[in-house]
Design an enzyme around this catalytic site. Structure first.
Site, PDB file in Angstrom:
ATOM      1  N   SER A   1     -12.992   4.334   4.381  1.00  0.00           N
ATOM      2  CA  SER A   1     -13.633   4.080   5.680  1.00  0.00           C
ATOM      3  C   SER A   1     -14.899   4.915   5.816  1.00  0.00           C
ATOM      4  O   SER A   1     -14.993   6.020   5.276  1.00  0.00           O
ATOM      5  CB  SER A   1     -12.663   4.404   6.828  1.00  0.00           C
ATOM      6  OG  SER A   1     -11.722   3.363   6.957  1.00  0.00           O
TER       7      SER A   1
ATOM      8  N   ASP B   1       0.855  -1.198   0.000  1.00  0.00           N
ATOM      9  CA  ASP B   1       0.000   0.000   0.000  1.00  0.00           C
ATOM     10  C   ASP B   1       0.890   1.247   0.000  1.00  0.00           C
ATOM     11  O   ASP B   1       1.823   1.341   0.798  1.00  0.00           O
ATOM     12  CB  ASP B   1      -0.863  -0.056   1.280  1.00  0.00           C
ATOM     13  CG  ASP B   1      -1.963   0.980   1.310  1.00  0.00           C
ATOM     14  OD1 ASP B   1      -2.409   1.411   0.238  1.00  0.00           O
ATOM     15  OD2 ASP B   1      -2.397   1.327   2.436  1.00  0.00           O
ATOM     16  N   HIS B   2       0.621   2.198  -0.869  1.00  0.00           N
ATOM     17  CA  HIS B   2       1.333   3.478  -0.932  1.00  0.00           C
ATOM     18  C   HIS B   2       2.866   3.316  -0.923  1.00  0.00           C
ATOM     19  O   HIS B   2       3.547   3.864  -0.046  1.00  0.00           O
ATOM     20  CB  HIS B   2       0.922   4.391   0.237  1.00  0.00           C
ATOM     21  CG  HIS B   2      -0.490   4.860   0.127  1.00  0.00           C
ATOM     22  ND1 HIS B   2      -0.881   5.859  -0.738  1.00  0.00           N
ATOM     23  CD2 HIS B   2      -1.620   4.440   0.748  1.00  0.00           C
ATOM     24  CE1 HIS B   2      -2.191   6.038  -0.629  1.00  0.00           C
ATOM     25  NE2 HIS B   2      -2.661   5.188   0.245  1.00  0.00           N
TER      26      HIS B   2
ATOM     27  N   ARG C   1      -4.464  -9.645  26.953  1.00  0.00           N
ATOM     28  CA  ARG C   1      -5.117 -10.686  26.172  1.00  0.00           C
ATOM     29  C   ARG C   1      -6.639 -10.650  26.203  1.00  0.00           C
ATOM     30  O   ARG C   1      -7.265 -10.852  25.154  1.00  0.00           O
ATOM     31  CB  ARG C   1      -4.580 -12.063  26.581  1.00  0.00           C
ATOM     32  CG  ARG C   1      -3.150 -12.255  26.096  1.00  0.00           C
ATOM     33  CD  ARG C   1      -2.537 -13.489  26.654  1.00  0.00           C
ATOM     34  NE  ARG C   1      -2.450 -13.436  28.118  1.00  0.00           N
ATOM     35  CZ  ARG C   1      -1.745 -14.283  28.857  1.00  0.00           C
ATOM     36  NH1 ARG C   1      -1.078 -15.262  28.281  1.00  0.00           N
ATOM     37  NH2 ARG C   1      -1.699 -14.164  30.169  1.00  0.00           N
TER      38      ARG C   1
ATOM     39  N   LYS D   1     -12.796  12.970   7.225  1.00  0.00           N
ATOM     40  CA  LYS D   1     -12.884  13.071   5.768  1.00  0.00           C
ATOM     41  C   LYS D   1     -13.657  14.308   5.329  1.00  0.00           C
ATOM     42  O   LYS D   1     -13.202  15.086   4.531  1.00  0.00           O
ATOM     43  CB  LYS D   1     -13.528  11.820   5.206  1.00  0.00           C
ATOM     44  CG  LYS D   1     -12.696  10.566   5.476  1.00  0.00           C
ATOM     45  CD  LYS D   1     -13.266   9.377   4.755  1.00  0.00           C
ATOM     46  CE  LYS D   1     -12.641   8.077   5.235  1.00  0.00           C
ATOM     47  NZ  LYS D   1     -11.205   7.972   4.975  1.00  0.00           N
TER      48      LYS D   1
HETATM   49  P1  13P Z   1      -9.071   4.981   5.268  1.00  0.00           P
HETATM   50  O1  13P Z   1      -8.217   5.958   6.005  1.00  0.00           O
HETATM   51  O2  13P Z   1     -10.358   5.608   4.818  1.00  0.00           O
HETATM   52  O3  13P Z   1      -9.322   3.730   5.999  1.00  0.00           O
HETATM   53  O4  13P Z   1      -8.293   4.588   3.918  1.00  0.00           O
HETATM   54  C1  13P Z   1      -7.297   3.604   3.912  1.00  0.00           C
HETATM   55  C2  13P Z   1      -6.488   3.592   2.658  1.00  0.00           C
HETATM   56  O5  13P Z   1      -6.783   4.248   1.684  1.00  0.00           O
HETATM   57  C3  13P Z   1      -5.293   2.735   2.638  1.00  0.00           C
HETATM   58  O6  13P Z   1      -4.573   2.883   1.444  1.00  0.00           O
HETATM   59  O1  G3H Z   2      -3.456   4.970   3.549  1.00  0.00           O
HETATM   60  C1  G3H Z   2      -2.751   4.608   4.484  1.00  0.00           C
HETATM   61  C2  G3H Z   2      -3.141   3.463   5.320  1.00  0.00           C
HETATM   62  O2  G3H Z   2      -4.224   3.807   6.157  1.00  0.00           O
HETATM   63  C3  G3H Z   2      -1.961   2.952   6.066  1.00  0.00           C
HETATM   64  O3  G3H Z   2      -1.624   3.810   7.115  1.00  0.00           O
HETATM   65  O4  G3H Z   2       0.770   4.338   6.667  1.00  0.00           O
HETATM   66  O5  G3H Z   2      -0.249   4.632   8.955  1.00  0.00           O
HETATM   67  O6  G3H Z   2       0.185   2.343   8.055  1.00  0.00           O
HETATM   68  P1  G3H Z   2      -0.126   3.782   7.732  1.00  0.00           P
HETATM   69 ZN    ZN Z   3      -4.648   4.898   0.683  1.00  0.00          ZN
END
Ligand code: 13P
Ligand code: G3H
Ligand code: ZN
Length: 322
Positions: free
Chosen positions: A218, A81-82, A286, A183
Protein backbone atom coordinates in the site's frame (compact mmCIF):
# COMPACT_ATOMS: atom_id res chain seq x y z
CA UNK A 1 -13.57 -16.60 -15.15
CA UNK A 2 -11.40 -18.08 -12.43
CA UNK A 3 -7.98 -19.07 -13.77
CA UNK A 4 -4.89 -20.44 -12.10
CA UNK A 5 -2.49 -17.99 -10.54
CA UNK A 6 0.24 -19.65 -12.63
CA UNK A 7 -1.59 -18.64 -15.84
CA UNK A 8 -1.61 -15.00 -14.77
CA UNK A 9 2.05 -15.10 -13.73
CA UNK A 10 3.06 -16.61 -17.07
CA UNK A 11 1.66 -13.66 -19.04
CA UNK A 12 2.71 -10.91 -16.64
CA UNK A 13 6.20 -11.98 -15.49
CA UNK A 14 8.83 -9.32 -16.18
CA UNK A 15 6.31 -6.99 -17.87
CA UNK A 16 3.82 -5.81 -15.26
CA UNK A 17 2.42 -6.82 -11.86
CA UNK A 18 -0.96 -8.31 -11.03
CA UNK A 19 -2.80 -6.51 -8.23
CA UNK A 20 -3.72 -8.86 -5.37
CA UNK A 21 -6.57 -7.31 -3.42
CA UNK A 22 -8.07 -8.58 -0.16
CA UNK A 23 -11.83 -8.83 0.15
CA UNK A 24 -14.05 -9.15 3.22
CA UNK A 25 -17.54 -8.12 2.12
CA UNK A 26 -19.96 -7.46 -0.75
CA UNK A 27 -19.08 -3.79 -1.22
CA UNK A 28 -15.37 -4.52 -1.62
CA UNK A 29 -16.15 -7.38 -3.99
CA UNK A 30 -18.39 -5.23 -6.23
CA UNK A 31 -15.92 -2.33 -6.22
CA UNK A 32 -13.03 -4.65 -7.03
CA UNK A 33 -14.74 -6.31 -10.00
CA UNK A 34 -16.01 -2.97 -11.34
CA UNK A 35 -12.57 -1.36 -10.99
CA UNK A 36 -10.91 -4.27 -12.79
CA UNK A 37 -13.46 -4.24 -15.59
CA UNK A 38 -13.23 -0.44 -15.95
CA UNK A 39 -9.45 -0.75 -16.26
CA UNK A 40 -9.58 -4.04 -18.24
CA UNK A 41 -7.16 -5.73 -15.87
CA UNK A 42 -6.64 -9.31 -14.69
CA UNK A 43 -6.43 -9.55 -10.89
CA UNK A 44 -6.02 -11.80 -7.87
CA UNK A 45 -8.60 -11.90 -5.08
CA UNK A 46 -6.98 -12.58 -1.73
CA UNK A 47 -8.74 -14.07 1.25
CA UNK A 48 -7.04 -13.87 4.62
CA UNK A 49 -7.70 -16.10 7.62
CA UNK A 50 -9.33 -13.07 9.28
CA UNK A 51 -11.60 -12.55 6.29
CA UNK A 52 -12.68 -16.21 6.40
CA UNK A 53 -13.71 -15.73 10.02
CA UNK A 54 -15.26 -12.24 9.65
CA UNK A 55 -18.61 -13.53 8.36
CA UNK A 56 -18.15 -17.08 7.13
CA UNK A 57 -15.82 -18.48 4.47
CA UNK A 58 -18.91 -19.68 2.54
CA UNK A 59 -20.14 -16.10 2.26
CA UNK A 60 -16.89 -15.08 0.56
CA UNK A 61 -17.06 -17.96 -1.88
CA UNK A 62 -20.70 -17.13 -2.67
CA UNK A 63 -19.81 -13.46 -3.21
CA UNK A 64 -17.05 -14.37 -5.63
CA UNK A 65 -19.24 -16.86 -7.51
CA UNK A 66 -21.98 -14.21 -7.79
CA UNK A 67 -19.51 -11.56 -8.98
CA UNK A 68 -18.20 -14.02 -11.57
CA UNK A 69 -21.74 -14.21 -13.01
CA UNK A 70 -22.33 -10.45 -12.81
CA UNK A 71 -18.99 -9.73 -14.53
CA UNK A 72 -18.61 -12.63 -17.02
CA UNK A 73 -15.63 -10.98 -18.74
CA UNK A 74 -13.51 -10.73 -15.59
CA UNK A 75 -10.38 -12.91 -15.42
CA UNK A 76 -9.00 -13.54 -11.95
CA UNK A 77 -7.45 -16.03 -9.54
CA UNK A 78 -8.49 -16.77 -5.95
CA UNK A 79 -5.69 -16.94 -3.40
CA UNK A 80 -5.32 -17.67 0.31
CA UNK A 81 -3.35 -14.83 1.93
CA UNK A 82 -0.96 -15.61 4.84
CA UNK A 83 -2.16 -19.16 5.46
CA UNK A 84 -1.03 -21.54 8.16
CA UNK A 85 -0.64 -25.22 7.29
CA UNK A 86 -4.18 -26.29 8.24
CA UNK A 87 -5.86 -23.37 6.47
CA UNK A 88 -3.79 -24.15 3.36
CA UNK A 89 -5.06 -27.74 3.39
CA UNK A 90 -8.64 -26.57 3.89
CA UNK A 91 -8.36 -24.26 0.87
CA UNK A 92 -6.54 -26.87 -1.25
CA UNK A 93 -9.32 -29.40 -0.58
CA UNK A 94 -12.11 -26.85 -1.18
CA UNK A 95 -11.66 -26.96 -4.96
CA UNK A 96 -12.28 -23.20 -5.07
CA UNK A 97 -8.80 -21.69 -4.70
CA UNK A 98 -6.26 -21.13 -7.47
CA UNK A 99 -3.31 -20.86 -5.07
CA UNK A 100 -2.38 -20.65 -1.40
CA UNK A 101 0.23 -18.80 0.58
CA UNK A 102 1.94 -20.72 3.35
CA UNK A 103 3.46 -18.21 5.71
CA UNK A 104 5.99 -19.98 7.91
CA UNK A 105 8.52 -17.15 7.67
CA UNK A 106 8.52 -16.71 11.46
CA UNK A 107 9.98 -20.23 11.78
CA UNK A 108 13.70 -21.05 11.51
CA UNK A 109 14.84 -21.75 7.93
CA UNK A 110 14.72 -25.58 8.21
CA UNK A 111 11.24 -25.60 9.76
CA UNK A 112 9.97 -23.10 7.18
CA UNK A 113 11.31 -25.43 4.44
CA UNK A 114 9.73 -28.50 6.04
CA UNK A 115 6.26 -26.94 6.38
CA UNK A 116 6.35 -25.29 2.96
CA UNK A 117 7.46 -28.55 1.32
CA UNK A 118 4.47 -30.41 2.79
CA UNK A 119 2.04 -27.75 1.58
CA UNK A 120 3.63 -27.72 -1.89
CA UNK A 121 3.16 -31.50 -2.21
CA UNK A 122 -0.51 -31.33 -1.27
CA UNK A 123 -1.18 -28.27 -3.44
CA UNK A 124 0.61 -29.54 -6.54
CA UNK A 125 -1.28 -32.82 -6.35
CA UNK A 126 -4.47 -30.77 -6.81
CA UNK A 127 -3.07 -28.37 -9.42
CA UNK A 128 -2.72 -25.33 -7.14
CA UNK A 129 0.41 -23.23 -6.88
CA UNK A 130 2.06 -22.14 -3.66
CA UNK A 131 3.43 -18.81 -2.51
CA UNK A 132 5.91 -19.11 0.34
CA UNK A 133 7.61 -16.46 2.43
CA UNK A 134 11.24 -16.09 3.33
CA UNK A 135 12.57 -13.16 5.35
CA UNK A 136 10.57 -11.03 7.74
CA UNK A 137 8.70 -7.97 6.57
CA UNK A 138 9.21 -5.03 8.87
CA UNK A 139 9.26 -1.28 9.08
CA UNK A 140 12.63 -0.01 7.98
CA UNK A 141 13.62 3.35 9.41
CA UNK A 142 15.03 5.85 6.97
CA UNK A 143 18.04 6.73 9.12
CA UNK A 144 18.95 3.18 10.15
CA UNK A 145 22.44 1.97 9.23
CA UNK A 146 22.47 -0.25 6.16
CA UNK A 147 23.48 -3.47 7.95
CA UNK A 148 20.65 -3.17 10.42
CA UNK A 149 18.27 -2.05 7.72
CA UNK A 150 19.03 -5.22 5.77
CA UNK A 151 18.62 -7.43 8.84
CA UNK A 152 15.13 -8.68 8.00
CA UNK A 153 15.37 -8.52 4.22
CA UNK A 154 15.37 -11.78 2.26
CA UNK A 155 18.86 -13.16 1.73
CA UNK A 156 19.16 -13.93 -2.03
CA UNK A 157 21.42 -16.99 -1.49
CA UNK A 158 19.01 -18.39 1.08
CA UNK A 159 16.16 -17.67 -1.34
CA UNK A 160 17.73 -19.90 -4.02
CA UNK A 161 18.23 -22.68 -1.47
CA UNK A 162 14.65 -22.25 -0.23
CA UNK A 163 13.17 -22.43 -3.74
CA UNK A 164 15.21 -25.56 -4.54
CA UNK A 165 14.26 -27.31 -1.31
CA UNK A 166 10.57 -26.42 -1.25
CA UNK A 167 9.54 -26.32 -4.92
CA UNK A 168 7.40 -23.25 -4.18
CA UNK A 169 5.97 -21.45 -7.23
CA UNK A 170 6.35 -17.85 -6.09
CA UNK A 171 8.34 -16.17 -3.37
CA UNK A 172 7.08 -13.56 -0.93
CA UNK A 173 10.32 -11.71 -0.33
CA UNK A 174 11.07 -9.05 2.24
CA UNK A 175 12.29 -6.16 0.10
CA UNK A 176 11.78 -3.28 2.53
CA UNK A 177 8.01 -3.08 2.92
CA UNK A 178 5.80 -3.84 5.91
CA UNK A 179 2.08 -4.36 6.49
CA UNK A 180 -0.36 -1.70 7.62
CA UNK A 181 -0.55 2.09 7.49
CA UNK A 182 2.67 2.86 9.36
CA UNK A 183 5.35 1.53 7.10
CA UNK A 184 8.14 4.06 7.32
CA UNK A 185 8.93 7.48 8.65
CA UNK A 186 9.78 9.57 5.63
CA UNK A 187 9.99 8.30 2.07
CA UNK A 188 11.59 4.91 1.68
CA UNK A 189 12.65 3.13 -1.49
CA UNK A 190 12.16 -0.55 -2.26
CA UNK A 191 15.32 -2.66 -2.12
CA UNK A 192 15.66 -3.16 -5.87
CA UNK A 193 19.10 -4.65 -5.28
CA UNK A 194 17.55 -7.58 -3.39
CA UNK A 195 14.94 -8.23 -6.11
CA UNK A 196 17.65 -8.14 -8.78
CA UNK A 197 19.97 -10.45 -6.83
CA UNK A 198 17.21 -13.02 -6.27
CA UNK A 199 16.39 -12.97 -10.00
CA UNK A 200 20.05 -13.31 -11.04
CA UNK A 201 20.96 -15.99 -8.49
CA UNK A 202 17.88 -18.05 -9.39
CA UNK A 203 18.96 -17.91 -13.05
CA UNK A 204 22.58 -18.73 -12.18
CA UNK A 205 21.37 -21.80 -10.26
CA UNK A 206 19.63 -23.03 -13.43
CA UNK A 207 16.16 -22.62 -11.92
CA UNK A 208 13.24 -21.18 -13.92
CA UNK A 209 12.42 -17.52 -13.17
CA UNK A 210 10.31 -17.24 -10.02
CA UNK A 211 7.64 -14.56 -9.59
CA UNK A 212 8.38 -12.40 -6.55
CA UNK A 213 5.43 -11.32 -4.40
CA UNK A 214 5.52 -7.93 -2.72
CA UNK A 215 3.54 -7.80 0.52
CA UNK A 216 2.82 -4.55 2.31
CA UNK A 217 2.52 -2.66 -0.99
CA UNK A 218 0.00 0.00 0.00
CA UNK A 219 1.12 3.56 -0.68
CA UNK A 220 -0.81 5.17 2.23
CA UNK A 221 -1.58 8.40 0.31
CA UNK A 222 -1.05 11.54 2.37
CA UNK A 223 -4.25 13.08 1.06
CA UNK A 224 -6.28 10.08 2.22
CA UNK A 225 -4.76 10.25 5.72
CA UNK A 226 -5.43 14.01 5.91
CA UNK A 227 -9.06 13.62 4.82
CA UNK A 228 -9.63 10.85 7.37
CA UNK A 229 -8.14 13.00 10.12
CA UNK A 230 -10.16 16.05 9.02
CA UNK A 231 -13.27 13.91 9.47
CA UNK A 232 -12.41 12.81 13.01
CA UNK A 233 -9.74 10.16 12.47
CA UNK A 234 -6.50 10.08 14.39
CA UNK A 235 -4.07 8.41 12.01
CA UNK A 236 -0.39 9.32 12.26
CA UNK A 237 0.00 12.19 9.75
CA UNK A 238 3.55 10.98 9.05
CA UNK A 239 2.29 7.54 7.96
CA UNK A 240 3.84 6.68 4.64
CA UNK A 241 3.85 3.71 2.27
CA UNK A 242 5.43 2.43 -0.93
CA UNK A 243 6.01 4.99 -3.66
CA UNK A 244 3.56 3.80 -6.35
CA UNK A 245 5.98 4.95 -9.06
CA UNK A 246 8.17 2.02 -7.95
CA UNK A 247 5.57 -0.70 -8.68
CA UNK A 248 6.36 -0.93 -12.39
CA UNK A 249 10.18 -0.85 -12.13
CA UNK A 250 9.87 -3.64 -9.53
CA UNK A 251 7.56 -5.58 -11.86
CA UNK A 252 10.14 -5.43 -14.65
CA UNK A 253 12.60 -7.15 -12.28
CA UNK A 254 10.18 -9.98 -11.46
CA UNK A 255 7.76 -8.65 -8.84
CA UNK A 256 4.64 -10.18 -10.40
CA UNK A 257 2.08 -10.01 -7.55
CA UNK A 258 1.58 -6.83 -5.53
CA UNK A 259 -0.52 -7.16 -2.37
CA UNK A 260 -2.70 -4.19 -1.47
CA UNK A 261 -5.14 -4.10 1.41
CA UNK A 262 -4.47 -1.11 3.69
CA UNK A 263 -5.06 1.51 0.96
CA UNK A 264 -8.52 0.05 0.34
CA UNK A 265 -9.31 0.23 4.06
CA UNK A 266 -8.29 3.90 3.97
CA UNK A 267 -10.79 4.49 1.14
CA UNK A 268 -13.51 2.84 3.24
CA UNK A 269 -12.64 4.88 6.33
CA UNK A 270 -12.47 8.19 4.45
CA UNK A 271 -15.82 7.64 2.68
CA UNK A 272 -17.66 6.63 5.84
CA UNK A 273 -16.12 9.24 8.15
CA UNK A 274 -16.81 12.05 5.67
CA UNK A 275 -20.32 10.81 4.95
CA UNK A 276 -21.44 10.64 8.56
CA UNK A 277 -19.67 13.91 9.41
CA UNK A 278 -21.59 15.62 6.59
CA UNK A 279 -24.89 13.81 7.27
CA UNK A 280 -25.11 13.61 11.07
CA UNK A 281 -28.79 12.67 10.96
CA UNK A 282 -28.25 9.74 8.59
CA UNK A 283 -28.31 6.16 9.82
CA UNK A 284 -28.85 4.24 6.57
CA UNK A 285 -25.57 2.55 5.64
CA UNK A 286 -26.49 2.19 1.96
CA UNK A 287 -25.80 5.76 0.76
CA UNK A 288 -22.17 5.70 2.00
CA UNK A 289 -21.95 2.06 0.86
CA UNK A 290 -22.82 3.18 -2.69
CA UNK A 291 -20.22 5.96 -2.56
CA UNK A 292 -17.66 3.47 -1.25
CA UNK A 293 -18.26 1.05 -4.15
CA UNK A 294 -17.75 3.90 -6.66
CA UNK A 295 -14.65 5.17 -4.90
CA UNK A 296 -13.23 1.67 -4.46
CA UNK A 297 -13.72 0.93 -8.18
CA UNK A 298 -11.84 4.15 -9.05
CA UNK A 299 -9.10 3.30 -6.57
CA UNK A 300 -8.65 -0.21 -8.02
CA UNK A 301 -8.56 1.08 -11.61
CA UNK A 302 -5.86 3.60 -10.66
CA UNK A 303 -3.78 0.94 -8.87
CA UNK A 304 -4.03 -1.31 -11.92
CA UNK A 305 -2.81 1.56 -14.08
CA UNK A 306 0.21 2.02 -11.79
CA UNK A 307 0.92 -1.73 -11.77
CA UNK A 308 0.77 -1.89 -15.56
CA UNK A 309 -2.02 -4.52 -15.49
CA UNK A 310 -4.64 -2.08 -16.84
CA UNK A 311 -5.48 -2.83 -20.46
CA UNK A 312 -3.98 -6.35 -20.32
CA UNK A 313 -7.23 -8.32 -20.09
CA UNK A 314 -7.51 -9.25 -23.78
CA UNK A 315 -3.88 -10.35 -23.91
CA UNK A 316 -4.51 -12.62 -20.91
CA UNK A 317 -7.73 -13.96 -22.47
CA UNK A 318 -5.85 -14.91 -25.64
CA UNK A 319 -3.28 -16.81 -23.58
CA UNK A 320 -5.87 -19.02 -21.88
CA UNK A 321 -6.28 -22.38 -23.61
CA UNK A 322 -9.71 -23.47 -24.82
P1 13P B 1 -0.72 -3.56 2.93
O1 13P B 1 -0.91 -3.56 4.41
O2 13P B 1 0.43 -2.69 2.53
O3 13P B 1 -1.93 -3.22 2.17
O4 13P B 1 -0.30 -5.05 2.51
C1 13P B 1 -1.26 -6.05 2.30
C2 13P B 1 -0.68 -7.42 2.22
O5 13P B 1 0.51 -7.62 2.15
C3 13P B 1 -1.62 -8.55 2.21
O6 13P B 1 -0.95 -9.78 2.22
O1 G3H C 1 -1.48 -8.92 5.22
C1 G3H C 1 -2.60 -8.99 5.71
C2 G3H C 1 -3.77 -8.46 4.99
O2 G3H C 1 -3.76 -7.04 5.01
C3 G3H C 1 -5.02 -9.04 5.55
O3 G3H C 1 -5.32 -8.48 6.79
O4 G3H C 1 -5.50 -10.48 8.27
O5 G3H C 1 -6.55 -8.27 8.88
O6 G3H C 1 -7.52 -9.66 7.05
P1 G3H C 1 -6.28 -9.28 7.82
ZN1 ZN D 1 0.88 -9.71 3.36
Amino acid sequence: MIVTTAQLYKVAYGKYAIGAYNINNAEQTMGLFRGCMDSQAPFIIQISKGARKYTDKRILEALIRAAEEIFPDAIFAVHLDHGDEQTCYDCIESGFFSSVMIDASHEPFEKNVEITRRVVERAHAKGLSVEAELGMLGGVEEDIVVEEGHACLTDPDEAVEFIKLTGCDSLAAAIGTSHGAYKFKGQQSLHFDVIEKIRDKVAAAGLPPIPIVMHGSSSVPKEEVMRINAAGGQLDPDACGVNPAEYLPAAKLGVTKVNIDTDGRLVWTRVHREYFRDHPKEFDFRPPGKIFMDEYAKFIAEKNRLLGSAGQLEEVRKSIPG
